[in-house]
Structures are given as C-alpha cells and as structure tokens.
Design a protein around this motif. Sequence first.
Motif, PDB file in Angstrom:
ATOM      1  N   ILE A  35       0.796  -1.336  -0.064  1.00  0.00           N
ATOM      2  CA  ILE A  35      -0.106  -0.050   0.077  1.00  0.00           C
ATOM      3  C   ILE A  35       0.858   1.129   0.096  1.00  0.00           C
ATOM      4  O   ILE A  35       0.765   2.013  -0.760  1.00  0.00           O
ATOM      5  CB  ILE A  35      -0.848   0.011   1.219  1.00  0.00           C
ATOM      6  N   LYS A  36       1.655   1.148   0.904  1.00  0.00           N
ATOM      7  CA  LYS A  36       2.871   2.269   0.831  1.00  0.00           C
ATOM      8  C   LYS A  36       3.532   2.632  -0.418  1.00  0.00           C
ATOM      9  O   LYS A  36       3.683   3.673  -0.988  1.00  0.00           O
ATOM     10  CB  LYS A  36       3.935   2.135   1.980  1.00  0.00           C
ATOM     11  N   GLY A  37       3.880   1.395  -1.204  1.00  0.00           N
ATOM     12  CA  GLY A  37       4.621   1.550  -2.396  1.00  0.00           C
ATOM     13  C   GLY A  37       3.711   2.367  -3.419  1.00  0.00           C
ATOM     14  O   GLY A  37       4.122   3.021  -4.172  1.00  0.00           O
ATOM     15  N   VAL A  38       2.471   1.868  -3.373  1.00  0.00           N
ATOM     16  CA  VAL A  38       1.361   2.487  -4.430  1.00  0.00           C
ATOM     17  C   VAL A  38       1.219   3.965  -4.009  1.00  0.00           C
ATOM     18  O   VAL A  38       1.314   4.831  -4.880  1.00  0.00           O
ATOM     19  CB  VAL A  38       0.118   1.804  -4.398  1.00  0.00           C
ATOM     20  N   ILE A  39       1.149   4.295  -2.870  1.00  0.00           N
ATOM     21  CA  ILE A  39       0.936   5.731  -2.517  1.00  0.00           C
ATOM     22  C   ILE A  39       2.303   6.518  -2.889  1.00  0.00           C
ATOM     23  O   ILE A  39       2.083   7.454  -3.109  1.00  0.00           O
ATOM     24  CB  ILE A  39       0.630   5.816  -1.081  1.00  0.00           C
ATOM     25  N   ALA A  40       3.328   6.029  -2.447  1.00  0.00           N
ATOM     26  CA  ALA A  40       4.402   6.552  -2.727  1.00  0.00           C
ATOM     27  C   ALA A  40       4.794   6.608  -4.277  1.00  0.00           C
ATOM     28  O   ALA A  40       5.330   8.006  -4.775  1.00  0.00           O
ATOM     29  CB  ALA A  40       5.956   5.950  -2.354  1.00  0.00           C
ATOM     30  N   LEU A  41       4.286   5.925  -5.063  1.00  0.00           N
ATOM     31  CA  LEU A  41       4.578   6.113  -6.451  1.00  0.00           C
ATOM     32  C   LEU A  41       3.479   7.130  -6.984  1.00  0.00           C
ATOM     33  O   LEU A  41       4.007   7.947  -7.767  1.00  0.00           O
ATOM     34  CB  LEU A  41       4.207   4.800  -7.119  1.00  0.00           C
ATOM     35  N   PHE A  42       2.412   7.071  -6.348  1.00  0.00           N
ATOM     36  CA  PHE A  42       1.546   8.236  -6.792  1.00  0.00           C
ATOM     37  C   PHE A  42       2.035   9.677  -6.404  1.00  0.00           C
ATOM     38  O   PHE A  42       1.793  10.555  -7.112  1.00  0.00           O
ATOM     39  CB  PHE A  42       0.130   7.926  -5.959  1.00  0.00           C
ATOM     40  N   ILE A  43       2.556   9.607  -5.074  1.00  0.00           N
ATOM     41  CA  ILE A  43       2.905  10.857  -4.735  1.00  0.00           C
ATOM     42  C   ILE A  43       4.123  11.686  -5.625  1.00  0.00           C
ATOM     43  O   ILE A  43       4.200  12.468  -5.997  1.00  0.00           O
ATOM     44  CB  ILE A  43       3.540  10.807  -3.294  1.00  0.00           C
ATOM     45  N   GLN A  44       5.179  10.576  -5.980  1.00  0.00           N
ATOM     46  CA  GLN A  44       6.284  11.128  -6.989  1.00  0.00           C
ATOM     47  C   GLN A  44       5.880  11.249  -8.083  1.00  0.00           C
ATOM     48  O   GLN A  44       6.484  12.264  -8.717  1.00  0.00           O
ATOM     49  CB  GLN A  44       7.263   9.903  -6.702  1.00  0.00           C
ATOM     50  N   THR A  45       4.820  10.581  -8.626  1.00  0.00           N
ATOM     51  CA  THR A  45       4.128  10.918  -9.969  1.00  0.00           C
ATOM     52  C   THR A  45       3.616  12.382 -10.072  1.00  0.00           C
ATOM     53  O   THR A  45       4.013  13.021 -10.873  1.00  0.00           O
ATOM     54  CB  THR A  45       3.332  10.035 -10.471  1.00  0.00           C
ATOM     55  N   MET A  46       2.839  12.767  -8.816  1.00  0.00           N
ATOM     56  CA  MET A  46       2.196  13.904  -8.920  1.00  0.00           C
ATOM     57  C   MET A  46       3.003  14.869  -8.428  1.00  0.00           C
ATOM     58  O   MET A  46       2.707  16.337  -8.741  1.00  0.00           O
ATOM     59  CB  MET A  46       0.765  13.857  -7.849  1.00  0.00           C
ATOM     60  N   ASP A  47       4.354  14.706  -7.621  1.00  0.00           N
ATOM     61  CA  ASP A  47       4.938  15.764  -7.444  1.00  0.00           C
ATOM     62  C   ASP A  47       5.843  16.205  -8.710  1.00  0.00           C
ATOM     63  O   ASP A  47       6.056  17.466  -8.688  1.00  0.00           O
ATOM     64  CB  ASP A  47       6.061  15.343  -6.348  1.00  0.00           C
ATOM     65  N   SER A  48       5.908  15.332  -9.655  1.00  0.00           N
ATOM     66  CA  SER A  48       6.733  15.660 -10.887  1.00  0.00           C
ATOM     67  C   SER A  48       5.817  16.468 -11.635  1.00  0.00           C
ATOM     68  O   SER A  48       6.117  17.449 -12.650  1.00  0.00           O
ATOM     69  CB  SER A  48       7.001  14.592 -11.832  1.00  0.00           C
ATOM     70  N   TRP A  49       4.648  16.646 -11.471  1.00  0.00           N
ATOM     71  CA  TRP A  49       3.491  17.586 -12.046  1.00  0.00           C
ATOM     72  C   TRP A  49       3.141  18.858 -11.088  1.00  0.00           C
ATOM     73  O   TRP A  49       2.128  19.506 -11.543  1.00  0.00           O
ATOM     74  CB  TRP A  49       2.055  16.718 -12.464  1.00  0.00           C
ATOM     75  N   ASN A  50       3.968  18.960 -10.114  1.00  0.00           N
ATOM     76  CA  ASN A  50       4.031  20.311  -9.322  1.00  0.00           C
ATOM     77  C   ASN A  50       2.726  20.237  -8.457  1.00  0.00           C
ATOM     78  O   ASN A  50       2.020  21.357  -8.354  1.00  0.00           O
ATOM     79  CB  ASN A  50       4.157  21.425  -9.972  1.00  0.00           C
ATOM     80  N   TYR A  51       1.983  19.196  -8.145  1.00  0.00           N
ATOM     81  CA  TYR A  51       0.912  19.348  -7.370  1.00  0.00           C
ATOM     82  C   TYR A  51       1.199  19.379  -5.822  1.00  0.00           C
ATOM     83  O   TYR A  51       2.192  18.532  -5.441  1.00  0.00           O
ATOM     84  CB  TYR A  51      -0.048  18.027  -7.610  1.00  0.00           C
ATOM     85  N   PRO A  52       0.562  19.769  -5.004  1.00  0.00           N
ATOM     86  CA  PRO A  52       1.115  19.697  -3.548  1.00  0.00           C
ATOM     87  C   PRO A  52       0.729  18.372  -3.108  1.00  0.00           C
ATOM     88  O   PRO A  52      -0.319  17.953  -3.250  1.00  0.00           O
ATOM     89  CB  PRO A  52       0.052  21.000  -2.816  1.00  0.00           C
ATOM     90  N   VAL A  53       1.518  17.669  -2.168  1.00  0.00           N
ATOM     91  CA  VAL A  53       1.405  16.410  -1.534  1.00  0.00           C
ATOM     92  C   VAL A  53       1.661  16.358  -0.172  1.00  0.00           C
ATOM     93  O   VAL A  53       1.901  15.360   0.415  1.00  0.00           O
ATOM     94  CB  VAL A  53       2.304  15.433  -2.229  1.00  0.00           C
ATOM     95  N   THR A  54       1.391  17.521   0.483  1.00  0.00           N
ATOM     96  CA  THR A  54       1.492  17.576   2.024  1.00  0.00           C
ATOM     97  C   THR A  54       0.612  16.813   2.777  1.00  0.00           C
ATOM     98  O   THR A  54       1.011  16.010   3.479  1.00  0.00           O
ATOM     99  CB  THR A  54       1.508  19.027   2.389  1.00  0.00           C
ATOM    100  N   ALA A  55      -0.689  16.842   1.983  1.00  0.00           N
ATOM    101  CA  ALA A  55      -1.672  15.863   2.802  1.00  0.00           C
ATOM    102  C   ALA A  55      -1.328  14.314   2.712  1.00  0.00           C
ATOM    103  O   ALA A  55      -1.626  13.731   3.515  1.00  0.00           O
ATOM    104  CB  ALA A  55      -3.061  16.319   2.360  1.00  0.00           C
TER     105      ALA A  55
END
Length: 818
Positions: free
Chosen positions: A382-402
């Motif tokens: 689960i953490k791997g999927v969420i981390a992959l999601f965060i890194q992907t969206m971080d590359s699109w400059n979306y805030p990932v603090t939450a």
Amino acid sequence: MPGLIIGDQHDDLTSAVQQIILSSSESDYLDQLIPLLRNAHTQTQVTPLIHALNHVSADREAEIERICNTNHQEFISSVQQLQSVREGTVTLTSEIMELSRSIEASTEKLAEQKKALVDSRGVRQNIDDATQALKDCLEVLRLANQVHDLLGKKNHYAALRALDELQNVHLREVTRYKIAEMIERSVPATQGLIAEAVMTDLNTWLYRIRETSQFLGEVAFYHTEMRRARQKERAANDEYLATAKLNSPVELVADEVEEFDVLNNDEVQVDFSPLFECLHIHDALGQTDKFRSDYAATRRRQKDLLVPQTLDLLDEESAGLSSLLEGIAGFAIVEKATMAKTENFRAQTDVDELWDSMCQSAIALISSALPKVTNDDALLKIKGVIALFIQTMDSWNYPVTALDGLLLTLFEKYSNVLKTRFSEDFTEIVNTDDYMPMPIANAEEYTRVLSVSFYTPPPNPETGLEERAEDLEYPCVLPFSQMYPLVCIDIRNFLTQIYLFSDDQYFRHTTVIDNTLKEMLDDLLMNNFITLLTDRLKSQYPGQIVQILTNLDHFEAACSDIEDLLVSARSSSSAAGPISLRATTAFTTAKTQAEKRVFELVNSKIDDLIETAEYDWLSTYVPEGVSLYMQELTRYLQNIMTSVLMGLPYTIKDMMFYTALEHIGENLLSLPLDPEIIKISSQAAEAYVMDVGHIVSFVEGLDEADRPQVLLEALEELRQTTDLITLAAEGKGEMFFDSSIAGPRFGKVDKLKGAELLEKVEARRSLTAMGSVGGLGGGSGLSPTMAGGGGFEEGHAKKASTTLGDFRDRFGQFGRRG
C-alpha cells in the motif's frame, strides 16, 4: 319700378344671349348659359330668358330670310354646291370613316401588340427579378443547408463560419424577401445546435478522458518507475547522484535525455482538439464564461465518479488502491495539461480545489479501510502504491503535503503491526526456549550463529586471538541458549523491515523512522522480552535461572552493538550523535534480579543443608569424620560449580560462588554463636573445626582456573574464627587479646563475637578440668532450627542483596579470567 326692373333685366339677358350666340364652341356657350341658369331661381326668371332667346332667334331668321331673298339664286346655287359638296363630303366622310375604322382597327391591333410587348417585357423583367431573387434565396438556402451538412459532418467550426457568413453577408442581399426573415430567426437556433453538437462531442471526449484516466495514470506510474530505475542506476555509478532524490533538480536534469510525453506515446494519446474547438466556438458565440462554468461543473461531477464508496485494501495486489490512485493521477494530469494548453480557461484555484478534494476523499477512504489491514507486507505494498502516486504527482507540481500525512499514518500502522508481530515472536521464543547452552554441530553452523548474533567469542588463552571456526572442536556449546541468536535475528529483521518503509522509495520523514525504531525496539525489549524473562525468574530450577542470567548478560553486551547498528542504519542525514537504548539499563536491572534469584535459590539450598547440622556442643568425644551435612554441602557446591554455574560468564560465576561461600561462612559462624548455646566442649569445637576445615580444603582443592585464593577470602572470617576456637580449646585464648598477634591472625574476627566464643569454649574447658560434666550446657544435640538461629535469617537477607557490581568493586583487580 317693376317695369324698369324687367326692362333692365331684359337688356341684360339680351346681351347675354348675344354673347352665347357669338360663342365659338359649345363649351363657351355653356359657359355663358350656366351663370344665367344659376341665377334663374324661379319660373318667372327663366321665361324672360326664353323670350330673349326666341327674340334673338326670330331676328336671326329674319336676317337670314332677308339675305336669302336678296341672293336667292346664288343661294340656290350655293345650296346646290353645298349639297354637292355635302355629298362629296359625305362620300369623303364615309371614306374617311372607313379609313378611320381601318386605322382604328390597325391601331387597336398595334395597341394590343404594344400592350402585349409591354406586358411581355414586364413579365420578362419580373422573371429576371424572380430568377435573381430565386438565385439569391437558393444561395442562402444552400449556405443554410451547408451549415447543417457541416454540422452533420461534425465540422463545427466550419459550420459556425458558414453561419456567420450567411448572417452577415448573404442575408443582407435578400433582406426584402421573407426567407431572409425566416433564416434570420433560425440563426440563434442553429447556433444553439452548433453549441449543443460541439458540447456533445466534448462530453464524449470527456467521457473518453474519464475512461482513459486510469490507464493514463498507469502509464504515468510506469514512467515514474522507469525514472526510479534510471536514477538508481545513476546513483550506483556516481556517488554525487546518489544523494539526489526523484524530482529533484539534479535528477530532472540527469533524466532530460529520456524524453517521454505521458499524454502522447505508444500506449496512450490524449487529443485536446475537441476541447480547443469547443472553446473556440463558444468564444465565437460569446459564451466563454458559460462554457467555462459548464466545463468546471462537468469536471467536478467526473471527479466525484472517480472515488468509490468503499475500498478493499486486503487485496494482495492492491488492485483497488492502484485503480483509485491511477484514476486520480490521470484526472489531475489532464487538468494540468488543460491549463498549460489553454489561456485563462481553467483557473489555478479550480484545479487546486479539485486536487485537494480528490486527495481528501482518497485519504478518508484509505484511512477508513486501513484498520482491517494487519499484515506488514500488505502495508508495504500500500505504501509503495501511495509513494509512487506522490512522486508522480510531485513531478506535475501538485502539493502532496496531505499525502505525506497519510504516509505518516500508514507508517504508524506499519510499525505497530511489526511491533505486535515481533512481540509475538519474542513471546514464542521465550516460551519455547530449552534454557540450555546452545549446541553447535559444525563450523558452518557456528559461523552462521556468529553472523546473525552480536556475540564475540573470547580469545584463545594461549594466543590471545579470536579462534577461527575451523580451529574449534565440534560438537561444542555456546554459553547462551538458542534464544539469544533468535532474538538477535528478530532485532535485525525488525530494523530491516522498519527501514523497508523508506528504502528506495518516497518518504520524507526519515527522522520519524529513526525515532520510532529506537522507541519501539526499546519498548519491545523492555516491556515484552525482558518482562517475559523476568517472569521466568520465578522458576525453582537454578539451572534455568542461571541460563536466563547468562542470556541477559549477553543481551546487555549486545546493546552496545545494537546502538552502533542503529547509528549506522540511521536514514536521516541530519541526525548526528550516539544512540542510547534504555533497554541497556533494563537488562542490567534484569540481570540484578536474576542474580538475586540465583542467590536466593543457592542460599536457600545452603540454608536447608546447614539446618540439618546436628552438633552436640557438650559432646565428650570427637567424631571420626566430617559431618554428613558438610559432605552434602561440598557435594552441592561441586555440582553447581560444574553444572549450574558453568554457563555463566567468569565474572558472574566467580561472584556467585564467592557469595555462596560467604553465605556459608556466615551461617556456619552463626551456629556456635547461637545465644542458646552457653558452653562448647573442646570435642565439639574440634568437630566443628573439622567440618569448617573440610569446606576450606574443598575450596583450596579447586582448579587454579576457579581462583581458589580469591574464593577463600569469602571464608576468611570463618577460618580465623575456627582458629580462635582451636586456640581456646587448647587454653591459649588469651592470644586473641594480644594486639600484636590478633591483628595479623584474627583481623577478620569481630571482637565481641570472638570474646563470646572464647567465653563459651573456655567455660567448657574449665568445667571439664574441674570434673563438672553435664547439665550446664543448656542441653546437648541442638535441633536444626536452633542450630541455625537468627544468624541464618540475618545472613540470608544480607547476602541476597549482593550484586555483580559489588563483586566487581571488591575484586575488580583480578580481571576477567583468561
């Protein structure tokens, strides 16, 4: 007066009649007559006019007759001529009339022809006008039909251009026709059809985008995985790049050579043409604001459809979570691309609002399903999927603090699951351990145990070097039980699995991992493992307690290595300084408890044996050999030396045996000092001295490796006391009061106790010399209880508090046995 009036009137009428006669035409005649008739209102007024006319007529006839009478022949000739002329005139008139009729007929025919010509010219003009109007109207109709044809072919912008041309150019040419009004009225409806058609296409496009969002997110995730792999490879080849994280400037620059368009590649293509066309058409229609609001509302509805009502996190492949996050990622990527490809169409606040809403919904959904997950491997996935999601969206400059906060919650759950599992492992290890020194069958097994544990073998006493596995004789035993390497393996596994949460994946809170690992490891060791071991100290088997003590000693020593391991494995680069485990102190405390428990068991056995001592302090004979209880006591000491205490570290073993001997000395010393014993015979004293000498000889006969000289110090007071008793029995007790002799020889003997013993032995010796025998000794054959007296209880309580620290403080100069 009337006649005058009539006369005047007559004259007027006469003159009027004369004027009428002289009129050149009928119209003039009538012009003269009309005023007279207008003024003749009565019959009386008309009659004079008639008379006047008659009078004029009569005058004219008279004149004609006169003229005729004068020129009668000429008149006749003239009449004949006139008649002849009249006949000719009539003939001519007939001919003229005939000619006139002929001309009239020709003229009518010509007029008819001319009229026909004029009519034909008008009709032709009308036809031409109608033809031109028809052409103009047909062109308008053609353009109107062309608009619908283009609309049917989904050429919406071309249809709009054609409609604009129709409205602003061609309709102006046919404004006088009703068809222009009809078409003009239909323009708004046609514009609505175009807007509706383009919105239909846009909705189809949005539906396809929604259906493609998950696959788009999957492609984006795969691209992020490839970037991870490339960064890992670069980090392996370049130490500088090893410090760069994914999406860092260094990583982005290093990865520039690998161009990849998530929206347009071999796997997925997202064409924004329908959106551009729709936007352009609504801009042309002046409906941009309405279209912007409708589009935003549609995207909000689509966003709501992305998040399911429930989420199953128990799936081994985490398919539900992957689908959810891939859909959100694809949706958000399309939003970012829409902002980049349009101008002032999608507001940043709208996109951020959608992103925040999706994140909060996903976080709430995951958090509600998280309590059902109790497997650490599932949590890692689960953490791997969420981390992959965060890194992907971080590359699109979306805030990932939450989402970072969600990872913290996930890590807390993960660490608690690990803690529970390892706590169960510790419980099983403690409950299934045999509490025996661990046997080793061969060098391979020995090497494997050393590799997983924190044990350092003692050096070879001859070479001073650590012995190699090949040099040992097998089978052999290690001092600890199998519990020790198993717990060491669990500690290493716990550390490894905790750091798996951040290993090679996105997790910013590395300090939290370091602190959590230390606290949980401390808690596992202190509140689980050590507690379980201390509960085992209630056992009545000294061998088991000694093995627990041995294990605790090795665990205490291993804490230093564990602290070093935590420092080296620390993931936070900003953290510095040593790590101190509270478990070290807990192991020390547990060792103290184990030592006390060993003291209690050994001393209890010693007390039981000494309580069986039966001395007849007034005996008159000397026994042939050592007392039975003393033989049992030395045999017991031999047993614990060669079996029970064998597995202990040398320092603890020496301390244990020393304390046992010290306790024996105190208990034996308490026997003759019993207040109920008043007198001691020399024979009884000799028997007592013999027994004490036996235990001293036992200690002296120990191997040098057991350091008997050190252990004899525990019996020094007892030895000096028995020496004093021997002197007292020989009548040389006064030497005890000679300071020059008593200092070196009786320095350990308490003055009051020594004096008391001298008094008892001297008194019995005096009575024997005087022949007074029996009845004065307070009875012979003391019971075991009386033999022990209060001195035993006091000594037992005192020595139970002896610790390894006390022993080291007193005998640290001997060091550790080689």
